[in-house]
Design a protein around this motif. Structure first.
Motif, PDB file in Angstrom:
ATOM      1  N   MET A 111       0.831  -1.184   0.000  1.00 37.11           N
ATOM      2  CA  MET A 111       0.000   0.000   0.000  1.00 37.11           C
ATOM      3  C   MET A 111       0.871   1.241   0.000  1.00 37.11           C
ATOM      4  SD  MET A 111      -3.206   0.114   2.550  1.00 37.11           S
ATOM      5  CE  MET A 111      -4.484  -1.032   2.264  1.00 37.11           C
ATOM      6  N   THR A 112       0.506   2.211  -0.789  1.00 37.43           N
ATOM      7  CA  THR A 112       1.274   3.452  -0.813  1.00 37.43           C
ATOM      8  C   THR A 112       0.700   4.427   0.209  1.00 37.43           C
ATOM      9  OG1 THR A 112      -0.129   4.504  -2.444  1.00 37.43           O
ATOM     10  CG2 THR A 112       1.677   3.134  -3.284  1.00 37.43           C
ATOM     11  N   LEU A 113       1.519   5.412   0.544  1.00 37.25           N
ATOM     12  CA  LEU A 113       1.073   6.401   1.510  1.00 37.25           C
ATOM     13  C   LEU A 113      -0.131   7.171   0.972  1.00 37.25           C
ATOM     14  CD1 LEU A 113       1.451   7.791   4.191  1.00 37.25           C
ATOM     15  CD2 LEU A 113       2.919   9.431   3.047  1.00 37.25           C
ATOM     16  N   GLY A 114      -0.155   7.415  -0.331  1.00 34.00           N
ATOM     17  CA  GLY A 114      -1.285   8.135  -0.915  1.00 34.00           C
ATOM     18  C   GLY A 114      -2.585   7.387  -0.704  1.00 34.00           C
ATOM     19  N   PHE A 115      -2.567   6.105  -0.979  1.00 36.35           N
ATOM     20  CA  PHE A 115      -3.775   5.296  -0.786  1.00 36.35           C
ATOM     21  C   PHE A 115      -4.137   5.208   0.684  1.00 36.35           C
ATOM     22  CE2 PHE A 115      -5.928   1.245  -0.064  1.00 36.35           C
ATOM     23  CZ  PHE A 115      -7.051   1.458  -0.842  1.00 36.35           C
ATOM     24  N   GLU A 116      -3.124   4.979   1.540  1.00 34.58           N
ATOM     25  CA  GLU A 116      -3.385   4.903   2.977  1.00 34.58           C
ATOM     26  C   GLU A 116      -3.942   6.226   3.503  1.00 34.58           C
ATOM     27  OE1 GLU A 116       0.390   3.827   4.527  1.00 34.58           O
ATOM     28  OE2 GLU A 116       0.118   1.704   4.129  1.00 34.58           O
ATOM     29  N   GLY A 117      -3.377   7.318   3.030  1.00 32.63           N
ATOM     30  CA  GLY A 117      -3.848   8.640   3.449  1.00 32.63           C
ATOM     31  C   GLY A 117      -5.283   8.897   3.025  1.00 32.63           C
ATOM     32  N   ILE A 118      -5.584   8.544   1.796  1.00 32.53           N
ATOM     33  CA  ILE A 118      -6.955   8.730   1.297  1.00 32.53           C
ATOM     34  C   ILE A 118      -7.919   7.838   2.070  1.00 32.53           C
ATOM     35  CG2 ILE A 118      -8.461   8.352  -0.695  1.00 32.53           C
ATOM     36  CD1 ILE A 118      -6.070   9.277  -2.441  1.00 32.53           C
ATOM     37  N   ALA A 119      -7.507   6.602   2.330  1.00 29.98           N
ATOM     38  CA  ALA A 119      -8.366   5.691   3.097  1.00 29.98           C
ATOM     39  C   ALA A 119      -8.572   6.214   4.521  1.00 29.98           C
ATOM     40  CB  ALA A 119      -7.749   4.291   3.126  1.00 29.98           C
ATOM     41  N   ALA A 120      -7.517   6.749   5.135  1.00 26.80           N
ATOM     42  CA  ALA A 120      -7.636   7.299   6.489  1.00 26.80           C
ATOM     43  C   ALA A 120      -8.562   8.509   6.498  1.00 26.80           C
ATOM     44  CB  ALA A 120      -6.258   7.679   7.030  1.00 26.80           C
ATOM     45  N   LEU A 121      -8.399   9.399   5.524  1.00 28.24           N
ATOM     46  CA  LEU A 121      -9.270  10.571   5.445  1.00 28.24           C
ATOM     47  C   LEU A 121     -10.714  10.171   5.215  1.00 28.24           C
ATOM     48  CD1 LEU A 121      -7.295  13.243   3.431  1.00 28.24           C
ATOM     49  CD2 LEU A 121      -7.988  13.313   5.806  1.00 28.24           C
TER      50      LEU A 121
END
Length: 175
Positions: A1-11
């Motif tokens: 998982m990339t940080l972008g995907f993780e960040g979007i999922a967290a948001l």
């Protein structure tokens, strides 16, 4: 998982928690607290201390009903955006009408209780405004920091340092 995907999922997860769960909880809690103030007002009239048709009762009930009805729209951002467009003279007239109705009631103890009820309703509404702003601000801060961290990792994060180390190693081997 990339940080972008993780960040979007967290948001997205935070937004779901905020918008559908906590925001609705805050609205329900605020309404319940306003209903309690309206019930206090009703009990004043039910006990015969104020007439249901008295101007003070009608104005206080009208204000409480409006606050209950509009609780879901009480946000600081909406308040600040709409403030310049509000008719301030009309607001002063409304506040004056409520104040005059309360102050004209003959029983001082009832006047004091009406003031307490209306003051509590105002404090409850202000708390709703403040909490809506605090939650929105927190979500924006989380989004900003996720985006900033992602940008840092892309531009000057570990990959950049590992490229610099490889370049220095290559230069040391060549030299």
């Amino acid at each position: 998982m990339t940080l972008g995907f993780e960040g979007i999922a967290a948001l997205l997860g935070l937004y779901i928690l905020w918008a559908w769960l906590y925001r609705q909880y805050r609205i329900d809690k605020t309404r319940a607290m306003l209903f309690a103030q309206r019930h206090r007002l009703f009990l004043l009239a039910a006990d015969g201390r104020i007439d249901f048709n008295a101007p003070a009762y009608r104005e206080a009930e009208r204000l409480l009903n409006a606050l209950i009805r509009q609780t879901h729209q009480m946000t600081l951002v909406r308040f600040l955006v709409m403030r310049p467009f509000l008719d301030h003279a009309e607001q002063r007239d409304e506040a004056s009408r409520i104040h005059d109705a309360v102050e004209s009631h003959p029983d001082e103890t009832v006047r004091d209780e009406l003031r307490e009820i209306l003051t509590a309703a105002g404090a409850i509404s202000l708390a709703q405004l403040a909490m809506s702003f605090l939650l929105t601000w927190t979500l924006f801060q989380v989004a900003y920091h996720i985006a900033a961290t992602r940008r840092w990792l892309e531009n000057s994060g570990p990959q950049r340092f590992s490229r610099q180390i490889r370049r220095l190693e290559d230069e040391a081997l060549v030299g």
